[in-house]
Motif scaffolding. Structure first.
Motif, PDB file in Angstrom:
ATOM      1  N   LEU B 404       0.713  -1.097   0.070  1.00 55.06           N
ATOM      2  CA  LEU B 404      -0.019  -0.160  -0.122  1.00 55.06           C
ATOM      3  C   LEU B 404       0.623   1.163  -0.063  1.00 55.06           C
ATOM      4  O   LEU B 404       0.266   2.356  -0.379  1.00 55.06           O
ATOM      5  N   ARG B 405       2.029   1.030   0.689  1.00 53.11           N
ATOM      6  CA  ARG B 405       3.083   2.328   0.880  1.00 53.11           C
ATOM      7  C   ARG B 405       4.311   1.894   0.508  1.00 53.11           C
ATOM      8  O   ARG B 405       4.390   0.843   1.166  1.00 53.11           O
ATOM      9  N   ARG B 406       5.141   2.712   0.028  1.00 58.19           N
ATOM     10  CA  ARG B 406       6.610   2.183   0.193  1.00 58.19           C
ATOM     11  C   ARG B 406       7.450   3.580   0.513  1.00 58.19           C
ATOM     12  O   ARG B 406       7.046   4.694  -0.004  1.00 58.19           O
ATOM     13  N   THR B 407       8.250   3.491   1.474  1.00 57.45           N
ATOM     14  CA  THR B 407       8.970   4.724   1.909  1.00 57.45           C
ATOM     15  C   THR B 407      10.664   4.405   1.860  1.00 57.45           C
ATOM     16  O   THR B 407      10.793   3.229   2.577  1.00 57.45           O
ATOM     17  N   ARG B 408      11.198   5.369   1.377  1.00 61.38           N
ATOM     18  CA  ARG B 408      12.837   5.096   1.760  1.00 61.38           C
ATOM     19  C   ARG B 408      13.034   5.822   2.999  1.00 61.38           C
ATOM     20  O   ARG B 408      12.952   7.353   2.831  1.00 61.38           O
ATOM     21  N   VAL B 409      13.089   5.329   4.006  1.00 58.25           N
ATOM     22  CA  VAL B 409      13.297   5.944   5.493  1.00 58.25           C
ATOM     23  C   VAL B 409      14.573   6.713   5.175  1.00 58.25           C
ATOM     24  O   VAL B 409      14.751   7.851   5.715  1.00 58.25           O
ATOM     25  N   ALA B 410      15.624   5.683   4.726  1.00 59.25           N
ATOM     26  CA  ALA B 410      17.123   6.321   4.885  1.00 59.25           C
ATOM     27  C   ALA B 410      17.757   5.617   3.705  1.00 59.25           C
ATOM     28  O   ALA B 410      17.171   4.810   3.180  1.00 59.25           O
ATOM     29  N   ASN B 411      18.975   5.743   3.380  1.00 59.32           N
ATOM     30  CA  ASN B 411      19.737   4.892   2.222  1.00 59.32           C
ATOM     31  C   ASN B 411      19.563   3.610   3.110  1.00 59.32           C
ATOM     32  O   ASN B 411      19.995   3.310   4.080  1.00 59.32           O
ATOM     33  N   ASN B 412      19.237   2.532   2.200  1.00 57.91           N
ATOM     34  CA  ASN B 412      19.207   1.209   2.595  1.00 57.91           C
ATOM     35  C   ASN B 412      18.218   0.852   3.773  1.00 57.91           C
ATOM     36  O   ASN B 412      18.675  -0.208   4.495  1.00 57.91           O
ATOM     37  N   ASP B 414      14.434   0.539   3.929  1.00 53.58           N
ATOM     38  CA  ASP B 414      13.057   0.794   2.988  1.00 53.58           C
ATOM     39  C   ASP B 414      11.966   0.086   3.742  1.00 53.58           C
ATOM     40  O   ASP B 414      12.019  -0.770   4.289  1.00 53.58           O
ATOM     41  N   LEU B 415      10.887   0.917   3.898  1.00 49.88           N
ATOM     42  CA  LEU B 415       9.655   0.626   4.520  1.00 49.88           C
ATOM     43  C   LEU B 415       8.635   0.373   3.530  1.00 49.88           C
ATOM     44  O   LEU B 415       8.260   0.925   2.554  1.00 49.88           O
ATOM     45  N   GLU B 416       7.800  -0.872   3.886  1.00 46.53           N
ATOM     46  CA  GLU B 416       6.672  -1.152   3.019  1.00 46.53           C
ATOM     47  C   GLU B 416       5.704  -1.382   3.972  1.00 46.53           C
ATOM     48  O   GLU B 416       5.592  -2.057   5.074  1.00 46.53           O
ATOM     49  N   THR B 708      -5.944  -6.610   7.255  1.00 45.29           N
ATOM     50  CA  THR B 708      -5.377  -5.448   7.915  1.00 45.29           C
ATOM     51  C   THR B 708      -3.934  -5.275   7.280  1.00 45.29           C
ATOM     52  O   THR B 708      -3.860  -5.936   6.061  1.00 45.29           O
ATOM     53  N   THR B 709      -2.913  -4.530   8.029  1.00 47.15           N
ATOM     54  CA  THR B 709      -1.619  -4.143   7.398  1.00 47.15           C
ATOM     55  C   THR B 709      -0.596  -4.724   8.283  1.00 47.15           C
ATOM     56  O   THR B 709      -0.619  -4.687   9.405  1.00 47.15           O
ATOM     57  N   LYS B 710       0.609  -4.709   7.799  1.00 47.72           N
ATOM     58  CA  LYS B 710       1.650  -4.941   8.468  1.00 47.72           C
ATOM     59  C   LYS B 710       2.864  -3.888   7.930  1.00 47.72           C
ATOM     60  O   LYS B 710       2.721  -3.717   6.561  1.00 47.72           O
ATOM     61  N   TRP B 711       3.901  -3.616   8.729  1.00 46.07           N
ATOM     62  CA  TRP B 711       4.928  -2.822   8.327  1.00 46.07           C
ATOM     63  C   TRP B 711       6.313  -3.495   8.216  1.00 46.07           C
ATOM     64  O   TRP B 711       6.543  -4.394   9.224  1.00 46.07           O
ATOM     65  N   VAL B 712       6.923  -3.789   7.279  1.00 45.30           N
ATOM     66  CA  VAL B 712       7.971  -4.648   6.822  1.00 45.30           C
ATOM     67  C   VAL B 712       9.158  -3.556   6.753  1.00 45.30           C
ATOM     68  O   VAL B 712       9.182  -2.545   5.814  1.00 45.30           O
ATOM     69  N   LEU B 713      10.223  -3.684   7.346  1.00 44.58           N
ATOM     70  CA  LEU B 713      11.413  -2.712   7.341  1.00 44.58           C
ATOM     71  C   LEU B 713      12.686  -3.547   6.853  1.00 44.58           C
ATOM     72  O   LEU B 713      12.975  -4.322   7.785  1.00 44.58           O
ATOM     73  N   ARG B 714      13.539  -3.125   5.773  1.00 41.78           N
ATOM     74  CA  ARG B 714      14.571  -3.741   5.432  1.00 41.78           C
ATOM     75  C   ARG B 714      15.700  -2.765   5.718  1.00 41.78           C
ATOM     76  O   ARG B 714      15.651  -1.670   4.871  1.00 41.78           O
ATOM     77  N   GLY B 715      16.633  -3.063   6.497  1.00 42.78           N
ATOM     78  CA  GLY B 715      17.858  -2.390   6.739  1.00 42.78           C
ATOM     79  C   GLY B 715      19.172  -2.908   6.335  1.00 42.78           C
ATOM     80  O   GLY B 715      19.089  -4.208   5.911  1.00 42.78           O
ATOM     81  N   ASP B 716      19.994  -2.465   6.927  1.00 35.95           N
ATOM     82  CA  ASP B 716      21.360  -3.102   6.691  1.00 35.95           C
ATOM     83  C   ASP B 716      22.385  -2.864   8.026  1.00 35.95           C
ATOM     84  O   ASP B 716      23.515  -2.406   8.096  1.00 35.95           O
TER      85      ASP B 716
END
Lengths: 746, 746
Positions: B404-412, B414-416, B708-716
């Motif tokens: 539903l939404r994608r956000t680049r929170v910072a470099n590398n 990413d939030l979905e 419903t939704t869930k938030w997935v955050l991928r970082g390093d």
């Protein structure tokens, strides 16, 4: 001996009531033909009276039930004597079917009085409380000497810690005359237990008269009609505005007589509450609830408070809120800008009000330093508050009235789904007064009406901040959309305004949230009650990332709901240098470690084993547990977690993606700290809160959490029948473009 | 006299229990040092026992409380005799503070027994019920002659409709020996009231023994530990699987003794329920609830039912549901296709099961024709059902896992935000068995686990349809994701599975919905309780449109929730031909008209005035009321409406747009029938229901209502500290594109 000659102005003052008359009325009599004593209710009344007596209050009971008790007794005796043989030999319950002689009420009263008193005595004995029986007639109050005797007897009994149980001497009194002098101000006839109780309460200068009955209290119109509302508080000046419902089913004295007796007592300086003593849900605590100031029944007060009641406030807020919602987005932004400006312009007034609160808190000496810090405002706090408000004004421009979906249902029949405010929000916040302008701005931006309930400790600050919010709202004539609820109102009572409030948002400790979730049975609550967050360290994790993420997740702000509580470690990590480094790091950070049962079994000398794997430490403490695989970590999280935020640390993308897919939590992270679970860090703009609910909003919630949708259909006369098999029209259901950019606010 | 020698297999059979022993235990004793009689609880127990007795059951009470009663009495007497003078003159409550002699239990028992019996007698007299006192010792059971005497005395009392009140003769019995023969199968010592009650119940061939205590029942592990669950039903074979908690606080006999006594009674043919008699919320109806088969405490049964318990079903469904959610969308569609195919392939089996249900319903003669029609399936009904299912399979492909939404929170970093299933749904439906495959398909498409609770009248049809659903689910090994709950389970009990079920969806009458909303305190309910829909005829309305829309809104399907209940007419329309035409049309359609108060005041001879402007007629009836303006219509709708669907008919676009904006309802229509408020007509694809809630889903609800939704955050390796003022990173919060086409399913 404290005697108050003026009745209490507000329910909360009832806690001070020292001398209390409890009039039982139909609360102790069962309904229907088989009128008898309601023993369960009687027993629970005795329990409550004894409890209040043990608190040092002086309790008096005006009882009913002698006639009912006597009727049962006489009936029983007569039937037995008539038919003892038949009954004994038939084995059937024929007692019930036999015709009954009509029993005269006075005879019943005489027959029942002694049994009733014996019952009271046996019951009160269980609480080590003595009782005394007093039977009175009208004449006892008219004759001065008799009145003085009665008065001094009662005083003596109270002094000896004995509960007087008073009843009209029904066996000797003449039948009541319907239209005598009950109206009088200085004279009141004893024609029923209501007038007896009122007379007695005034005579004894009681602080409070509790009149139990089988009705909820006073309504502003006949109960059952469209607009009938139970009056929480009744002011004598408003007498013309009420209408009386039907008479109570048992005993003399309908509601009108009760009200007149109550008014008479009130003028004599005794506060009065009329309440239902027969409701099964509350019977066990109706008296103690009243004395604790809870909203039960109708409270009679001579002093009408200046402001509106909370129900009126809610009505006003909803009406003004609807106007707020119909303003243009720019107009709502203007209000928020105005509020931001006022925070700067009226800085002195705000800080001086805040100083009062702070001084009071410091003088009370009971507030810890951390709370004082939260209570205190400063010019720089106000400044950044104003900046935050202006950001909300900018970012929320298109939140209300956004078109989410457009469908051409048929030719000339277009459907739109648009965002609209939820309605009336109740925000309950603790100490932090800066919450008030923030929440106000969120409500204004989303077009919602708002009831604010702040802590007593910030009363002065909240008052001025609320005035400023209303001043800002006045720019577009919607002053009433935000209401500050009096500090006297109990949160529990507010949570009962079921059909008036659409969403409750608690801002404060997780204890506050839990309490409100429990109290708010019919109203949705947006909030999270606990955060049991896990970090899982996979055997393919990078050392650096593990140390950074575990430290941050636990130590950045241990009290936060998104802090790590349990560290799950892959079995293969256990005897590696990485594991030693994790433990060293936690020791350096002074984190107290608890061992899960599996982890403990691996160690010769283990730290204390956890009591529960579901603990939210909220401090520099955590639990470590060992798992065999990523799947086992997922199972552990599902079993013991709170579906808030869970993290995997691994370099294996496949493992990570499986974890992200499998874990059923609001937030699931890969190689990032659990502390990112936050509206600001997610970039949601204004943060409303974090929700662990599974419907409406989940995880960090932005302004969307304060919005719902409505469906708007524009046609030119179409009917459902037009689309039936025989009809002339066909559905198109064609999706029309919407303004995509407006879809989610940045 | 019915005597059952085999204990009941299921709680629902307890309703047949004729002879019942109620063992009171600590339910009638208060806690703490001041151990005394809990009068309120005792009174409510008497009330319930008397009620059951009056139903024709044979009730026996094994009482406790003599010691407690006697202790209070002796204490009181001793203190009074010690210090009557001081107490009288000090006026303070010194009784409480004085040191107390240690009272011997047997003396207390003797002193208390008579008072306790007098209390029982007084209480039962209120229900015209006689009591008798029986004191027994161990020996009375060991001696055959004494046992026979006791037995025949009790039988005689029961025959005479007298309630025997039994107690151990504490004044003469020796103190209990802890380790004697309680284990024995054929012998049980009377060493406490538990064993006495068990012995007596078996001796008297009672159907049911209710053992009240101060614990909820049996747990599978010590109460308070992480996994402790109250056992609803306990099967003797499972004895090893339970552990005993702490002993009860008052009286001899902890939980272990209770269980042993219960097992002994069970082997003797008496069913047993152990329950908490001290819980304030249920005390008033704990006994009657048990006899009605409700899930209170722990039920002992010798016959372990073949299937899992509803709790186990819920667990199984959740686990399998998680796998279902992790399947590929195509795989979920395959399951739905398989189910659609099975409906055709297994047509004969389905119809023959349905025929059984129909025959039973017809033979019972109690089912109206309309319900028979809803219950009945036909080849064509099955056919269109299969077509509907295939449509769901197609249209729902991308509902789960949509971004539903994608956000680049910072470099590398990413939030979905992605859509995920809600979890476990409980769907409760009446008669209509075609609901089962429909709802199953919706649950499968949205990846939710599903508990189905159908009506008894469709039991056979539902069983086979559910088997087919499981067969289809087996295609991808998620057979257990859909569970059919036994018809024996009460809706009320299911609504209490608070932490196990995420959403309840009632499909049936609005009465069903209301009942469930009331019962489901902690679980959200998706549904609408009432639809009080308005049509407002403006003075600038077109005659043709008014007649078409009013007729359709009221007459197309009067029982529907989106049918018109109140017709609001602008004052200027009143004395025009249009108004006469409206009335003529309604008369032709045989609509009964009620007049609102204002409308009635305009008429010389008015139809009957409405009782309430909030009435949902649900039939060919409606109310007509007059308003002065569009704004007044809006006010009326806000005051009396249910925020479901409201319509304006006007040719003035400005008036219409204002109405659409101002009316705060889920659906607001201009020049279109209220009957369009429907998921199918809105083009939402599969319809889940209509919601009048203001959060989560509002108005007609499509498949999104089950997500419903869930938030997935991928970082390093990022941490929150990296973004602090001292940190090295900055938030970007850059919106990334999402697949717009997938945003809302067609």
């Amino acid at each position: 001996m404290t005697v108050l000659y003026i009745s209490f102005a507000h329910r909360s003052e009832l806690r001070q009531a020292k001398r209390i008359v409890v009039k039982l009325g139909s609360a102790v009599v069962t309904r229907g033909d088989e009128c008898g004593l309601a023993l369960g209710r009687l027993a629970s009344i005795v329990e409550q009276v004894a409890m209040l007596q043990n608190q040092g209050r002086e309790m008096m009971i005006v009882t009913s039930g002698a006639v009912a008790f006597g009727k049962q007794r006489l009936r029983h005796e007569i039937l037995l004597s008539q038919s003892v043989r038949q009954a004994l030999h038939s084995g059937q319950n024929q007692l019930k079917d036999m015709s009954l002689p009509v029993l005269e009420a006075r005879a019943c009263a005489a027959a029942g009085q002694s049994g009733l008193m014996a019952l009271y005595e046996a019951m009160f004995t269980q609480y080590s409380t003595c009782t005394a029986q007093i039977l009175v007639t009208n004449l006892d109050f008219h004759d001065d000497q008799k009145r003085r005797n009665l008065n001094s007897t009662l005083h003596e009994l109270l002094r000896m810690n004995i509960v007087p149980i008073i009843n009209t001497n029904d066996a000797v009194v003449p039948p009541p005359e319907p239209n005598s002098d009950l109206q009088g101000v200085n004279v009141i006839s004893i024609k029923d237990n209501d007038s007896l109780a009122a007379r007695l309460a005034v005579e004894m200068r009681a602080d409070l008269l509790i009149a139990l009955s089988d009705v909820e209290g006073l309504y502003d119109s006949p109960p059952g009609t469209d607009d009938a509302k139970l009056l929480d508080t009744f002011y004598p000046g408003d007498q013309q505005s009420i209408t009386y419902g039907t008479k109570s089913r048992v005993g003399i004295g309908g509601m009108e007589a009760k009200v007149k007796a109550a008014l008479w007592a009130l003028q004599g300086g005794t506060s009065v509450v009329i309440a239902n003593g027969t409701h099964p849900k509350v019977t066990g605590h109706v008296i103690t609830d009243i004395v604790e100031g809870k909203k039960v029944g109708t409270f009679f007060s001579e002093v009408k408070p200046a402001g509106p009641t909370v129900e009126q406030q809610t009505d006003m807020a909803r009406t003004a809120g609807r106007t707020l919602a119909s303003l243009l987005p720019e107009q709502r932004s203007e209000i928020i800008y105005a509020l931001a400006d006022l925070l700067t312009e009226k800085r002195e007034e705000i800080l001086s009000a805040n100083k009062k609160d702070l001084e009071f808190a410091i003088n009370s000496g009971r507030m810890p330093a951390s709370m004082l810090k939260r209570l205190s405002l400063s010019p720089s706090k106000l400044n950044s508050l104003a900046i935050g408000l202006r950001q909300i004004a900018v970012s929320s421009q298109d939140s209300v009235g956004r078109v989410l979906r457009r469908t051409r249902v048929a030719n000339n029949l277009d459907l739109e789904q648009i965002t609209v405010p939820i309605g009336v929000l109740l925000v309950i916040f603790e100490s932090r007064p800066d919450c008030l302008p923030q929440v106000s701005a969120l409500a204004i931006a989303s077009g919602n009406a708002l009831l604010l309930k702040g802590g007593k400790e910030a009363a002065n600050t909240n008052r001025i901040l609320h005035e400023l919010a209303q001043e800002a709202l006045s720019v577009h004539n919607v002053r009433d959309a935000i209401q500050l609820v009096s500090t006297r109102e109990e949160v529990e009572d507010l949570c009962r305004l079921e059909k008036m409030i659409d969403l409750i948002i608690p801002r404060g400790s997780s204890q506050l949230v839990r309490d409100i979730q429990r109290a708010a049975k019919g109203i949705p609550v947006l909030g999270h009650s606990e955060g049991i967050c896990h970090v899982y360290v996979d055997h393919e994790a990078s050392i650096d990332k593990v140390l950074k993420i575990v430290r941050d997740s636990k130590c950045d702000y241990p009290a936060a709901c998104n802090a790590m509580e349990t560290l799950l470690v892959h079995r293969d990590v256990l005897r590696t240098p990485l594991f030693d480094q994790i433990i060293d790091m936690l020791r350096t950070e002074q984190v107290k470690i608890h061992a899960g049962p599996r982890f403990a079994s691996y160690l010769t000398f283990s730290p204390s084993e956890v009591k529960s794997l579901r603990t939210e430490y909220g401090d520099l403490e955590c639990c470590i547990e060992v798992v065999d695989s990523m799947q086992e970590a997922v199972d552990h999280i599902h079993k013991y977690g709170s579906s808030h935020t869970d993290v995997i640390i691994t370099e294996n993308e496949e493992t990570a993606e499986q974890f992200l897919q499998l874990v059923d939590s609001a937030c699931v992270f890969w190689n990032a700290s659990s502390r990112f679970a936050d509206g600001y860090r997610f970039g949601l703009g204004a943060e409303v809160g974090i929700s662990t609910a599974r419907i409406h909003a989940r995880g960090p919630v932005g302004l969307e959490g304060l919005l719902t949708t409505k469906w708007v259909l524009r046609g030119d006369g179409q009917t459902a029948a037009d689309f039936s098999e025989q009809g002339s029209m066909k559905f198109l259901h064609e999706n029309l473009p919407v303004n995509i950019l407006g879809l989610f606010p940045v």
